[in-house]
Motif scaffolding. Structure first.
Motif, PDB file in Angstrom:
ATOM      1  N   MET A  72       0.843  -1.192   0.000  1.00  0.00           N
ATOM      2  CA  MET A  72       0.000   0.000   0.000  1.00  0.00           C
ATOM      3  C   MET A  72       0.880   1.245   0.000  1.00  0.00           C
ATOM      4  O   MET A  72       0.847   2.049   0.923  1.00  0.00           O
ATOM      5  CB  MET A  72      -0.883   0.017   1.250  1.00  0.00           C
ATOM      6  CG  MET A  72      -2.020  -0.950   1.193  1.00  0.00           C
ATOM      7  SD  MET A  72      -3.305  -0.369   0.093  1.00  0.00           S
ATOM      8  CE  MET A  72      -4.363  -1.800   0.101  1.00  0.00           C
ATOM      9  N   ALA A  76       1.267   3.210  -5.542  1.00  0.00           N
ATOM     10  CA  ALA A  76       1.364   1.786  -5.857  1.00  0.00           C
ATOM     11  C   ALA A  76       0.287   1.380  -6.850  1.00  0.00           C
ATOM     12  O   ALA A  76      -0.800   1.948  -6.877  1.00  0.00           O
ATOM     13  CB  ALA A  76       1.221   0.956  -4.587  1.00  0.00           C
ATOM     14  N   THR A  77       0.587   0.416  -7.666  1.00  0.00           N
ATOM     15  CA  THR A  77      -0.421  -0.112  -8.578  1.00  0.00           C
ATOM     16  C   THR A  77      -0.760  -1.519  -8.116  1.00  0.00           C
ATOM     17  O   THR A  77      -0.021  -2.464  -8.357  1.00  0.00           O
ATOM     18  CB  THR A  77       0.112  -0.142 -10.013  1.00  0.00           C
ATOM     19  OG1 THR A  77       1.382  -0.791  -9.989  1.00  0.00           O
ATOM     20  CG2 THR A  77       0.281   1.256 -10.547  1.00  0.00           C
ATOM     21  N   LEU A  78      -1.914  -1.584  -7.442  1.00  0.00           N
ATOM     22  CA  LEU A  78      -2.252  -2.820  -6.737  1.00  0.00           C
ATOM     23  C   LEU A  78      -2.352  -4.018  -7.663  1.00  0.00           C
ATOM     24  O   LEU A  78      -1.785  -5.071  -7.395  1.00  0.00           O
ATOM     25  CB  LEU A  78      -3.579  -2.643  -5.991  1.00  0.00           C
ATOM     26  CG  LEU A  78      -3.605  -1.513  -4.969  1.00  0.00           C
ATOM     27  CD1 LEU A  78      -4.957  -1.456  -4.301  1.00  0.00           C
ATOM     28  CD2 LEU A  78      -2.530  -1.713  -3.922  1.00  0.00           C
ATOM     29  N   ASN A  79      -3.063  -3.874  -8.775  1.00  0.00           N
ATOM     30  CA  ASN A  79      -3.306  -5.041  -9.604  1.00  0.00           C
ATOM     31  C   ASN A  79      -2.065  -5.513 -10.341  1.00  0.00           C
ATOM     32  O   ASN A  79      -1.953  -6.664 -10.721  1.00  0.00           O
ATOM     33  CB  ASN A  79      -4.442  -4.771 -10.588  1.00  0.00           C
ATOM     34  CG  ASN A  79      -5.768  -4.944  -9.901  1.00  0.00           C
ATOM     35  OD1 ASN A  79      -5.805  -5.307  -8.729  1.00  0.00           O
ATOM     36  ND2 ASN A  79      -6.840  -4.698 -10.607  1.00  0.00           N
ATOM     37  N   LEU A  80      -1.119  -4.610 -10.496  1.00  0.00           N
ATOM     38  CA  LEU A  80       0.148  -5.006 -11.075  1.00  0.00           C
ATOM     39  C   LEU A  80       0.812  -6.045 -10.184  1.00  0.00           C
ATOM     40  O   LEU A  80       1.377  -7.031 -10.640  1.00  0.00           O
ATOM     41  CB  LEU A  80       1.039  -3.766 -11.179  1.00  0.00           C
ATOM     42  CG  LEU A  80       1.984  -3.676 -12.357  1.00  0.00           C
ATOM     43  CD1 LEU A  80       1.191  -3.714 -13.653  1.00  0.00           C
ATOM     44  CD2 LEU A  80       2.786  -2.397 -12.275  1.00  0.00           C
ATOM     45  N   LYS A  83      -0.887  -9.395 -10.383  1.00  0.00           N
ATOM     46  CA  LYS A  83      -0.557 -10.108 -11.600  1.00  0.00           C
ATOM     47  C   LYS A  83       0.828 -10.742 -11.474  1.00  0.00           C
ATOM     48  O   LYS A  83       1.056 -11.857 -11.944  1.00  0.00           O
ATOM     49  CB  LYS A  83      -0.606  -9.138 -12.778  1.00  0.00           C
ATOM     50  CG  LYS A  83      -0.472  -9.816 -14.108  1.00  0.00           C
ATOM     51  CD  LYS A  83      -1.102  -9.001 -15.214  1.00  0.00           C
ATOM     52  CE  LYS A  83      -1.016  -9.752 -16.530  1.00  0.00           C
ATOM     53  NZ  LYS A  83       0.363  -9.864 -17.013  1.00  0.00           N
ATOM     54  N   THR A 132      -9.223  -7.470  -5.494  1.00  0.00           N
ATOM     55  CA  THR A 132      -9.575  -6.348  -6.356  1.00  0.00           C
ATOM     56  C   THR A 132      -9.418  -6.749  -7.818  1.00  0.00           C
ATOM     57  O   THR A 132      -8.354  -6.607  -8.388  1.00  0.00           O
ATOM     58  CB  THR A 132      -8.667  -5.154  -6.050  1.00  0.00           C
ATOM     59  OG1 THR A 132      -7.326  -5.606  -6.096  1.00  0.00           O
ATOM     60  CG2 THR A 132      -8.959  -4.589  -4.700  1.00  0.00           C
TER      61      THR A 132
ATOM     62  N   ALA B  74      -9.891   0.765  -4.253  1.00  0.00           N
ATOM     63  CA  ALA B  74      -9.293   0.076  -5.394  1.00  0.00           C
ATOM     64  C   ALA B  74     -10.092  -1.161  -5.789  1.00  0.00           C
ATOM     65  O   ALA B  74     -10.191  -2.116  -5.026  1.00  0.00           O
ATOM     66  CB  ALA B  74      -7.858  -0.319  -5.062  1.00  0.00           C
ATOM     67  N   LYS B  75     -10.671  -1.112  -6.927  1.00  0.00           N
ATOM     68  CA  LYS B  75     -11.335  -2.270  -7.496  1.00  0.00           C
ATOM     69  C   LYS B  75     -11.250  -2.140  -9.008  1.00  0.00           C
ATOM     70  O   LYS B  75     -11.877  -1.265  -9.598  1.00  0.00           O
ATOM     71  CB  LYS B  75     -12.797  -2.334  -7.036  1.00  0.00           C
ATOM     72  CG  LYS B  75     -13.385  -3.710  -7.180  1.00  0.00           C
ATOM     73  CD  LYS B  75     -14.539  -3.912  -6.206  1.00  0.00           C
ATOM     74  CE  LYS B  75     -14.932  -5.369  -6.169  1.00  0.00           C
ATOM     75  NZ  LYS B  75     -15.963  -5.662  -5.190  1.00  0.00           N
ATOM     76  N   ALA B  76     -10.441  -2.974  -9.588  1.00  0.00           N
ATOM     77  CA  ALA B  76     -10.193  -2.841 -11.017  1.00  0.00           C
ATOM     78  C   ALA B  76     -11.295  -3.511 -11.821  1.00  0.00           C
ATOM     79  O   ALA B  76     -11.897  -4.474 -11.374  1.00  0.00           O
ATOM     80  CB  ALA B  76      -8.856  -3.469 -11.363  1.00  0.00           C
ATOM     81  N   GLY B  94      -2.849  -0.721 -13.752  1.00  0.00           N
ATOM     82  CA  GLY B  94      -2.675  -0.435 -12.327  1.00  0.00           C
ATOM     83  C   GLY B  94      -3.610   0.623 -11.774  1.00  0.00           C
ATOM     84  O   GLY B  94      -4.297   1.334 -12.500  1.00  0.00           O
ATOM     85  N   LEU B  95      -3.643   0.672 -10.465  1.00  0.00           N
ATOM     86  CA  LEU B  95      -4.413   1.684  -9.753  1.00  0.00           C
ATOM     87  C   LEU B  95      -3.458   2.460  -8.858  1.00  0.00           C
ATOM     88  O   LEU B  95      -2.748   1.869  -8.072  1.00  0.00           O
ATOM     89  CB  LEU B  95      -5.481   1.032  -8.879  1.00  0.00           C
ATOM     90  CG  LEU B  95      -6.595   0.295  -9.593  1.00  0.00           C
ATOM     91  CD1 LEU B  95      -7.343  -0.572  -8.612  1.00  0.00           C
ATOM     92  CD2 LEU B  95      -7.527   1.273 -10.250  1.00  0.00           C
ATOM     93  N   VAL B  96      -3.469   3.754  -9.004  1.00  0.00           N
ATOM     94  CA  VAL B  96      -2.635   4.571  -8.129  1.00  0.00           C
ATOM     95  C   VAL B  96      -3.449   4.934  -6.892  1.00  0.00           C
ATOM     96  O   VAL B  96      -4.562   5.448  -7.004  1.00  0.00           O
ATOM     97  CB  VAL B  96      -2.155   5.840  -8.856  1.00  0.00           C
ATOM     98  CG1 VAL B  96      -1.306   6.697  -7.932  1.00  0.00           C
ATOM     99  CG2 VAL B  96      -1.366   5.457 -10.097  1.00  0.00           C
ATOM    100  N   VAL B  97      -2.900   4.625  -5.732  1.00  0.00           N
ATOM    101  CA  VAL B  97      -3.664   4.763  -4.497  1.00  0.00           C
ATOM    102  C   VAL B  97      -4.229   6.182  -4.320  1.00  0.00           C
ATOM    103  O   VAL B  97      -5.384   6.363  -3.967  1.00  0.00           O
ATOM    104  CB  VAL B  97      -2.784   4.389  -3.284  1.00  0.00           C
ATOM    105  CG1 VAL B  97      -3.514   4.649  -1.989  1.00  0.00           C
ATOM    106  CG2 VAL B  97      -2.388   2.927  -3.369  1.00  0.00           C
TER     107      VAL B  97
END
Lengths: 312, 225
Positions: A72, A76-80, A83, A132, B74-76, B94-97
């Motif tokens: 977090m 940050a790019t969470l889904n990256l 993957k 997510t 965050a929910k892609a 990606g998702l930027v926080v």
């Protein structure tokens, strides 16, 4: 990936930190005023504010060390990351639809979460919901932190400030190039937070995140130093003043947490005399303005068997 | 009911989120039976047993406070993930926080204390060595000594719960429930989530009589899914 094995002893800790002429945690509901408990006028700092600072410290101190990535993190790019976990564990899965649900086989989903835990310090410590879109499961971490309360009521002040420049041309014309702003500060506040480290959530066969003794040491190091690296115009002077750790001999613990917490007491002191917080004798004392106006004691008398107190 | 237990729990704050108001969380007035079950399971649970909450005593007046925090939403979208996958690149996935920042308020309960009266039933997964007496002894021993598998919480993890076992035969702790209020209808309330029936939420009509919610009596009036 930590070298040491998972934590097997329960811990509780009391964290004292203070603020001087700053805003420890703004309230988005109240125009960024410092958070206040409206019934007691005591200041509050949310659990997530403290966790953010722990994460920032770990990212700063251990950024380059494998296994200490922060999930977090800012930007940050969470889904990256999800993957990456999928590709490390299950390179054959390539369809998004397949990734939306946890794999039916328990072993595979466990391998996934284990990979995330091994690589990300904050998932190992606090857990994470990784559902997510691209699903990598859910983890409950061993470290649990509560809201911090100030030990006495605090009095937020609103400080008006001026700036000798304007943002827009219109402002420059209307206001002669000057704009005014506001800062909210607490002149002084000593805050106390409680934390728990649930050993079974670190070392349990299936539920454990693998949070190790070394990770715990890093957590305490972060708690002691986190404000040193969180300087900003809003915060003023913040510092960790005391960390009292109760180490239990067993994973399930050896005493009631509330009884251990009660052993840590905060006192007011003034001109050589010491009184409990809120005592009538302190009514005409001046307001606390520095840490020297307080004293913290830890009662080590008749400690329950299997409890070790660590002060730092 | 031979193996009933009574556990006192308390804390500064609690949030037993109403499922219909979970974006900006609003707590139920009192602890739900499912939250009570979670507290018991935090102290002792094995697949061999299932906790059943009988009664919840509300020891302090019901009071609320609002608290707003910065959270992540965050929910892609799966479509986006699919497109990125076909392109063979994670660019744009990606998702930027900071960009998915959400501020959410929570309506919390403050200064709560309850007594949970519960018993357990043996499940089909109980082995020959699982006797009710053994599990009862394990629970009471742990609860009396302050031991727990993980720290129980009052709805969400940041609101840790303190707990104490009320030994058999001991009186209940003093209640600050307003004496002039005999009955309060709490409306439809979540009883528990039925994991056997594909995670169906079951609701019951909760009533407080002199500060006590008799879950079993309320359940007898029927539930809706």
């Amino acid at each position: 990936m930590s070298e040491t094995s998972a934590l097997t002893q329960r811990h509780e800790f009391v964290l004292y930190f203070d603020v001087a002429n700053g805003n420890p945690n703004g309230d988005p509901d109240a125009g960024n005023l410092p958070r206040l408990d409206p019934e007691t006028n005591r200041g509050l700092v949310s659990d997530v504010a403290i966790k953010r600072k722990i994460r920032n410290y770990v990212a700063l101190a251990k950024g380059e060390v494998p296994g200490h990535e922060i999930y977090m993190r800012d930007g940050a790019t969470l889904n990256l990351e999800h993957k990456r976990a999928w590709q490390a564990v299950l390179p054959e899965v390539s369809k998004a639809e397949e990734m939306k649900k946890l794999p039916k086989e328990e072993a595979k989903s466990r391998a996934l979460t284990r990979w995330m835990c091994a690589n990300f310090w904050d998932i190992r410590a606090f857990g994470a919901v990784m559902t997510t879109g691209v699903n990598a499961g859910q983890v409950r971490g061993p470290v649990q932190i509560t809201f911090a309360n100030s030990v006495e009521p605090v009095m937020p002040l609103e400080i008006s400030i001026t700036r000798l420049a304007a943002t827009t041309e219109k402002d420059a014309e209307d206001k002669g190039g000057r704009t005014m702003g506001r800062k909210h500060i607490i002149p002084y506040g000593l805050y106390r937070a409680h934390g728990f480290v649930n050993a079974p959530l670190a070392s349990h066969d299936t539920k454990g995140t693998g949070f190790s003794e070394a990770d715990l040491e890093l957590l305490f190091e972060a708690l002691s130093n986190m404000f040193e690296h969180d300087r900003s115009a809003a915060r003023g002077e913040m510092a960790t003043r005391k960390l009292v750790v109760f180490r239990h001999a067993g994973a399930l613990g050896n005493a009631h947490a509330h009884e251990l917490f009660d052993r840590v007491k905060t006192w007011r002191q003034h001109k050589g005399s010491r009184q409990p917080i809120g005592d009538e004798a302190t009514d005409n004392w001046p307001a606390a303005r520095s840490f020297t106006d307080y004293a913290i004691t830890v009662d080590r008398e008749n400690l329950p068997a299997g409890i070790e107190v660590i002060e730092r | 009911m031979a193996f009933g237990v009574r556990l006192q729990v308390w804390g500064d704050r609690a949030c037993f989120t109403r499922p219909e108001m979970k974006v900006e969380r609003v707590s139920y007035d009192v602890m739900t039976p499912s939250a009570a079950r979670g507290i018991l399971e935090a102290i002792h649970w094995k697949p061999a047993i299932r906790w059943v909450v009988d009664r919840i005593h509300i020891l302090r007046p019901i009071r609320f406070q609002s608290f707003r925090r910065n959270e992540v939403s965050a929910k892609a979208s799966a479509a986006l993930a699919d497109r990125a996958m076909r392109a063979g690149s994670t660019q744009g996935l990606g998702l930027v926080v900071e960009e998915v920042r959400q501020q959410r308020a929570a309506m919390l309960l403050v200064d709560v204390a309850y007594v949970i009266e519960a018993h357990f039933e043996m499940t089909a997964r109980a082995g020959t060595e699982d006797t009710p007496a053994k599990h009862h002894a394990m629970f009471t021993r742990r609860a009396a000594a302050g031991q727990c598998f993980h720290r129980p919480c009052l709805g969400t993890r940041e609101f840790a719960a303190d707990f104490a076992l009320i030994p058999e035969g001991a009186p209940l702790p003093a209640s600050e429930w307003p004496a002039d209020e005999a009955e309060r209808d709490l409306g439809w309330m979540l009883h528990d989530i039925d994991f056997a029936q594909n995670r169906t939420s079951r609701f019951f009509r909760a009533r407080l009589v002199n500060g006590v919610m008799d879950v079993q009596a309320c359940l007898a009036e029927g539930t809706i899914a």
